[in-house]
Design a protein around this motif. Structure first.
Motif, PDB file in Angstrom:
ATOM      1  N   ALA A 145       0.854  -1.185   0.000  1.00  0.00           N
ATOM      2  CA  ALA A 145       0.000   0.000   0.000  1.00  0.00           C
ATOM      3  C   ALA A 145       0.890   1.236   0.000  1.00  0.00           C
ATOM      4  CB  ALA A 145      -0.918   0.001   1.219  1.00  0.00           C
ATOM      5  N   LYS A 146       0.545   2.215  -0.802  1.00  0.00           N
ATOM      6  CA  LYS A 146       1.392   3.406  -0.933  1.00  0.00           C
ATOM      7  C   LYS A 146       1.057   4.462   0.117  1.00  0.00           C
ATOM      8  CE  LYS A 146       2.339   3.070  -5.890  1.00  0.00           C
ATOM      9  NZ  LYS A 146       2.233   3.744  -7.208  1.00  0.00           N
ATOM     10  N   ASP A 147       2.096   5.065   0.658  1.00  0.00           N
ATOM     11  CA  ASP A 147       1.981   6.265   1.478  1.00  0.00           C
ATOM     12  C   ASP A 147       2.583   7.429   0.709  1.00  0.00           C
ATOM     13  OD1 ASP A 147       0.856   4.954   3.597  1.00  0.00           O
ATOM     14  OD2 ASP A 147       2.432   5.444   5.040  1.00  0.00           O
ATOM     15  N   SER A 148       2.005   8.601   0.903  1.00  0.00           N
ATOM     16  CA  SER A 148       2.605   9.847   0.414  1.00  0.00           C
ATOM     17  C   SER A 148       3.107  10.604   1.633  1.00  0.00           C
ATOM     18  CB  SER A 148       1.573  10.675  -0.356  1.00  0.00           C
ATOM     19  OG  SER A 148       2.163  11.849  -0.876  1.00  0.00           O
ATOM     20  N   TYR A 149       4.398  10.941   1.630  1.00  0.00           N
ATOM     21  CA  TYR A 149       5.043  11.408   2.858  1.00  0.00           C
ATOM     22  C   TYR A 149       5.946  12.593   2.579  1.00  0.00           C
ATOM     23  CZ  TYR A 149       8.490  11.213   6.719  1.00  0.00           C
ATOM     24  OH  TYR A 149       9.331  11.518   7.754  1.00  0.00           O
ATOM     25  N   THR A 150       5.724  13.676   3.326  1.00  0.00           N
ATOM     26  CA  THR A 150       6.615  14.837   3.308  1.00  0.00           C
ATOM     27  C   THR A 150       7.263  14.934   4.682  1.00  0.00           C
ATOM     28  OG1 THR A 150       5.214  16.019   1.731  1.00  0.00           O
ATOM     29  CG2 THR A 150       6.794  17.332   2.979  1.00  0.00           C
ATOM     30  N   PRO A 151       8.572  14.707   4.772  1.00  0.00           N
ATOM     31  CA  PRO A 151       9.217  14.738   6.091  1.00  0.00           C
ATOM     32  C   PRO A 151       9.202  16.125   6.713  1.00  0.00           C
ATOM     33  CG  PRO A 151      10.621  13.663   4.441  1.00  0.00           C
ATOM     34  CD  PRO A 151       9.507  14.337   3.707  1.00  0.00           C
ATOM     35  N   PHE A 152       9.240  16.169   8.036  1.00  0.00           N
ATOM     36  CA  PHE A 152       9.560  17.393   8.760  1.00  0.00           C
ATOM     37  C   PHE A 152      11.074  17.452   8.922  1.00  0.00           C
ATOM     38  CE2 PHE A 152       5.182  16.637  10.225  1.00  0.00           C
ATOM     39  CZ  PHE A 152       4.631  17.899  10.011  1.00  0.00           C
ATOM     40  N   VAL A 153      11.622  18.633   8.751  1.00  0.00           N
ATOM     41  CA  VAL A 153      13.072  18.800   8.893  1.00  0.00           C
ATOM     42  C   VAL A 153      13.341  19.911   9.906  1.00  0.00           C
ATOM     43  CG1 VAL A 153      13.631  17.964   6.588  1.00  0.00           C
ATOM     44  CG2 VAL A 153      13.124  20.386   6.912  1.00  0.00           C
ATOM     45  N   PRO A 154      14.477  19.838  10.626  1.00  0.00           N
ATOM     46  CA  PRO A 154      14.784  20.867  11.625  1.00  0.00           C
ATOM     47  C   PRO A 154      15.041  22.226  10.993  1.00  0.00           C
ATOM     48  CG  PRO A 154      16.539  19.205  11.502  1.00  0.00           C
ATOM     49  CD  PRO A 154      15.470  18.776  10.576  1.00  0.00           C
ATOM     50  N   ASN A 155      14.643  23.254  11.714  1.00  0.00           N
ATOM     51  CA  ASN A 155      14.811  24.639  11.257  1.00  0.00           C
ATOM     52  C   ASN A 155      15.662  25.364  12.301  1.00  0.00           C
ATOM     53  OD1 ASN A 155      14.263  26.684   9.384  1.00  0.00           O
ATOM     54  ND2 ASN A 155      12.553  27.462  10.593  1.00  0.00           N
ATOM     55  N   GLU A 156      16.758  25.975  11.881  1.00  0.00           N
ATOM     56  CA  GLU A 156      17.716  26.538  12.831  1.00  0.00           C
ATOM     57  C   GLU A 156      17.172  27.769  13.549  1.00  0.00           C
ATOM     58  OE1 GLU A 156      21.074  26.475  15.074  1.00  0.00           O
ATOM     59  OE2 GLU A 156      20.401  24.979  13.619  1.00  0.00           O
ATOM     60  N   TYR A 157      16.374  28.569  12.858  1.00  0.00           N
ATOM     61  CA  TYR A 157      15.864  29.809  13.457  1.00  0.00           C
ATOM     62  C   TYR A 157      14.346  29.852  13.345  1.00  0.00           C
ATOM     63  CZ  TYR A 157      20.756  31.058  12.996  1.00  0.00           C
ATOM     64  OH  TYR A 157      22.128  31.048  13.070  1.00  0.00           O
ATOM     65  N   GLY A 158      13.726  30.425  14.367  1.00  0.00           N
ATOM     66  CA  GLY A 158      12.273  30.507  14.356  1.00  0.00           C
ATOM     67  C   GLY A 158      11.657  29.163  14.697  1.00  0.00           C
ATOM     68  N   ARG A 159      10.529  28.847  14.065  1.00  0.00           N
ATOM     69  CA  ARG A 159       9.845  27.590  14.345  1.00  0.00           C
ATOM     70  C   ARG A 159      10.812  26.425  14.167  1.00  0.00           C
ATOM     71  NH1 ARG A 159       4.274  27.180  11.428  1.00  0.00           N
ATOM     72  NH2 ARG A 159       3.907  28.900  12.887  1.00  0.00           N
ATOM     73  N   SER A 160      10.818  25.489  15.131  1.00  0.00           N
ATOM     74  CA  SER A 160      11.894  24.497  15.206  1.00  0.00           C
ATOM     75  C   SER A 160      11.863  23.460  14.089  1.00  0.00           C
ATOM     76  CB  SER A 160      11.842  23.783  16.559  1.00  0.00           C
ATOM     77  OG  SER A 160      10.607  23.100  16.708  1.00  0.00           O
ATOM     78  N   ILE A 161      10.705  23.262  13.449  1.00  0.00           N
ATOM     79  CA  ILE A 161      10.624  22.335  12.333  1.00  0.00           C
ATOM     80  C   ILE A 161       9.863  22.967  11.185  1.00  0.00           C
ATOM     81  CG2 ILE A 161      10.760  20.217  13.702  1.00  0.00           C
ATOM     82  CD1 ILE A 161       7.679  20.043  13.431  1.00  0.00           C
ATOM     83  N   THR A 162      10.127  22.467  10.003  1.00  0.00           N
ATOM     84  CA  THR A 162       9.393  22.911   8.826  1.00  0.00           C
ATOM     85  C   THR A 162       9.202  21.709   7.909  1.00  0.00           C
ATOM     86  OG1 THR A 162       9.325  24.547   7.038  1.00  0.00           O
ATOM     87  CG2 THR A 162      11.458  23.544   7.513  1.00  0.00           C
ATOM     88  N   SER A 163       8.266  21.794   6.987  1.00  0.00           N
ATOM     89  CA  SER A 163       8.062  20.707   6.033  1.00  0.00           C
ATOM     90  C   SER A 163       9.153  20.727   4.975  1.00  0.00           C
ATOM     91  CB  SER A 163       6.692  20.835   5.360  1.00  0.00           C
ATOM     92  OG  SER A 163       5.662  20.670   6.313  1.00  0.00           O
ATOM     93  N   ASP A 164       9.625  19.565   4.614  1.00  0.00           N
ATOM     94  CA  ASP A 164      10.638  19.439   3.575  1.00  0.00           C
ATOM     95  C   ASP A 164      10.052  19.863   2.230  1.00  0.00           C
ATOM     96  OD1 ASP A 164      12.941  18.784   2.205  1.00  0.00           O
ATOM     97  OD2 ASP A 164      13.114  16.770   3.041  1.00  0.00           O
ATOM     98  N   THR A 165      10.916  20.169   1.298  1.00  0.00           N
ATOM     99  CA  THR A 165      10.468  20.494  -0.069  1.00  0.00           C
ATOM    100  C   THR A 165      10.251  19.242  -0.891  1.00  0.00           C
ATOM    101  OG1 THR A 165      12.768  20.722  -0.764  1.00  0.00           O
ATOM    102  CG2 THR A 165      11.629  22.731  -0.071  1.00  0.00           C
ATOM    103  N   LEU A 166      10.679  18.083  -0.355  1.00  0.00           N
ATOM    104  CA  LEU A 166      10.549  16.817  -1.063  1.00  0.00           C
ATOM    105  C   LEU A 166       9.350  16.036  -0.562  1.00  0.00           C
ATOM    106  CD1 LEU A 166      14.287  15.639  -1.067  1.00  0.00           C
ATOM    107  CD2 LEU A 166      13.032  16.719  -2.943  1.00  0.00           C
ATOM    108  N   ASN A 167       8.676  15.353  -1.475  1.00  0.00           N
ATOM    109  CA  ASN A 167       7.595  14.439  -1.122  1.00  0.00           C
ATOM    110  C   ASN A 167       7.918  13.073  -1.703  1.00  0.00           C
ATOM    111  OD1 ASN A 167       4.766  13.127  -2.131  1.00  0.00           O
ATOM    112  ND2 ASN A 167       4.519  14.157  -0.159  1.00  0.00           N
ATOM    113  N   PHE A 168       7.594  12.018  -0.952  1.00  0.00           N
ATOM    114  CA  PHE A 168       7.894  10.660  -1.377  1.00  0.00           C
ATOM    115  C   PHE A 168       6.600   9.843  -1.389  1.00  0.00           C
ATOM    116  CE2 PHE A 168      11.509  12.464   0.779  1.00  0.00           C
ATOM    117  CZ  PHE A 168      12.591  12.129  -0.025  1.00  0.00           C
TER     118      PHE A 168
END
Length: 475
Positions: free
Chosen positions: A316-339
């Motif tokens: 079964a397929k999942d569509s997944y956009t990882p969260f990645v750490p952000n150095e300044y401001g909000r501590s995480i952000t969504s990656d630009t890549l989707n799998f």
């Protein structure tokens, strides 16, 4: 006084661990072609570190297409001997780690023959008889058969049940079985599925391992950090300076721990619900249908490819956009890549379960106060919620704690593939608070939405726990 304080600390943390458990322990019997590939030994080392969370009812040495005429129970016992040396220390971290002697008692053997040559009248073995004996116990829990190699020991048990039990008893016993097979590694697998059509069976059929969901455990994925499946990471975090159990964890020859996905979803971590493969978890996500794979041919193993004649739990397929750490401001952000793929449903959790494995290897030697333990998530509301169509709701996990006093990071996300409403319904605003807000869509029919809360500590290694919240939208 110091010893009394330490004892109180242990009792407190054991109660926390108990509160965190989401269900009773899953029962499992392992079928392993150990010595066909080092990955069986690797997976067995990991399994034993979760023997406090999974009820191991049997470990059976079997054959496979890669090991057709010999079995190696002595190799299972070698790993158990290493476990015996660290089990007293593991009990400092959780009281339920079983004695090595009790696990030695459930090491059994299948026949040293290939596939269907081991199935039929007069082909009983310690292993096949043990499956039947365990099934007949007064225990209402399902019995998982975790197939790491060939499945002929299970096939013989099923054959004997069919030939010696009433139809009512057959139905009762088989209804308690759950199978997760690492592809098909002998010719008995398709025979089982064809002849026991109601048997709960998770598999990517055939021997084309590249198509298999489980392959996500060791696939090197472009665009993400694959460090935690590297040989150097394994050497530092698992093999070396981690005691006798780490010392028996062999180097990778063909692929790291290809058998581990067969039990990963049996671990009660708040994400895994073994009875619902379509909900997804550490072992991947699977849907119930009759698969058809065009271009499939018999592979190098010699296991014949045959068309499936029934529905099974499979890719079964999942569509997944990882969260990645952000150095300044909000501590995480969504990656630009989707799998998007079936393997994504497994490797998306890989860093988490590798860190968890590494922490448990630390438990082999370190006292409780010097090791890391997973956070304990506490919701201020049920994890099953009814919400009227178009209304808003706030999740709240502000009472969550960490056994070691570590700082906690939160992240909330929807898991649309696990629910019945296919479109994602996103968290409003920041997703890394201890609260989260959703507004459910206006629907004409009832639907379910799945949300996952992942809480990660800042210990070493960083450990994650989960809560799955299922929202039923009422029209």
């Amino acid at each position: 006084m110091k010893n009394l304080s330490f004892l109180l600390l242990l009792l407190f943390n054991f109660s926390v661990l108990t509160a965190q458990e989401t269900s009773q322990k899953n029962r499992v019997i392992i079928l392993t072609d150990i010595e066909a590939d080092p990955d069986d030994t690797q997976s067995l080392v990991r399994l034993l570190l979760y023997s406090n969370e999974i009820d191991i009812k049997g470990i059976v040495a079997t054959t496979s297409c890669w090991l057709k005429s010999s079995i190696h129970p002595e190799s299972i016992k070698k790993v158990l001997q290493a476990y015996a040396k660290v089990q007293p220390n593991l009990k400092q971290h959780h009281p339920d780690f079983p004695e090595a002697s009790s696990l030695m008692d459930v090491v059994k053997t299948g026949l040293p023959v290939y596939g269907m040559l081991g199935v039929g009248e007069g082909k009983d073995s310690e292993g096949s008889d043990w499956i039947i004996k365990t099934l007949e116990e007064e225990d209402e829990r399902p019995l998982w058969i975790s197939v790491w190699g060939g499945s002929n020991t299970l096939a013989q048990a099923l054959s004997k049940i069919k030939n010696t039990k009433t139809k009512e008893e057959q139905k009762r016993l088989i209804s308690k079985l759950r199978v997760y097979a690492i592809s098909d590694q002998d010719d008995s697998s398709i025979w089982i599925r064809d002849n026991f059509r109601d048997l709960f069976y998770i598999v990517t059929p055939g021997d084309d391992y590249g198509r298999a969901t489980w392959n996500g455990i060791n696939s090197v994925i472009s665009g993400i950090d694959n460090t935690e499946i590297s040989n150097s990471w394994l050497a530092e975090n698992i093999q070396q300076a981690h005691g006798p159990l780490g010392a028996v964890y062999p180097d990778v020859a063909y692929g790291m721990e290809g058998d581990t996905p067969a039990f990963l979803s049996l671990i009660p971590n708040g994400l895994n619900f073994s009875e619902h493969p379509n909900w997804g978890g550490w072992g991947g996500r699977y849907e119930f249908y009759k698969p058809y794979f065009s271009g499939r041919k018999q592979g190098k193993s010699g296991v014949p490819f045959e068309v499936e004649t029934r529905k099974i739990w499979t890719n079964a397929k999942d569509s997944y956009t990882p969260f990645v750490p952000n150095e300044y401001g909000r501590s995480i952000t969504s990656d630009t890549l989707n799998f998007t793929s079936d393997k994504v449903s497994l490797w998306r959790w890989r860093d988490d379960f590798q860190n968890d494995f590494a922490a448990r290897m630390d438990w082999c030697l370190q006292p409780y106060t010097e090791a890391n333990h997973a956070p304990v998530i506490v919701l201020k509301h049920p994890d099953r919620i009814n919400v009227e169509s178009g209304k808003s709701f706030t999740f709240d996990a502000s009472d969550s704690t960490d056994p070691d006093g570590d700082n906690l990071s939160f992240v909330w996300f929807s898991y649309p593939e696990a629910g019945t409403y296919e479109e994602p319904v996103y968290i409003s605003g920041a997703k890394n608070l201890h609260t989260a807000n959703i507004t459910v869509p206006r629907l004409r029919e009832e639907a379910t939405l799945h949300y996952i809360l992942k809480v990660t500590d800042k210990g070493e290694p960083a450990l994650s726990s989960y809560k799955r919240i299922i929202v039923t939208v009422k029209p």
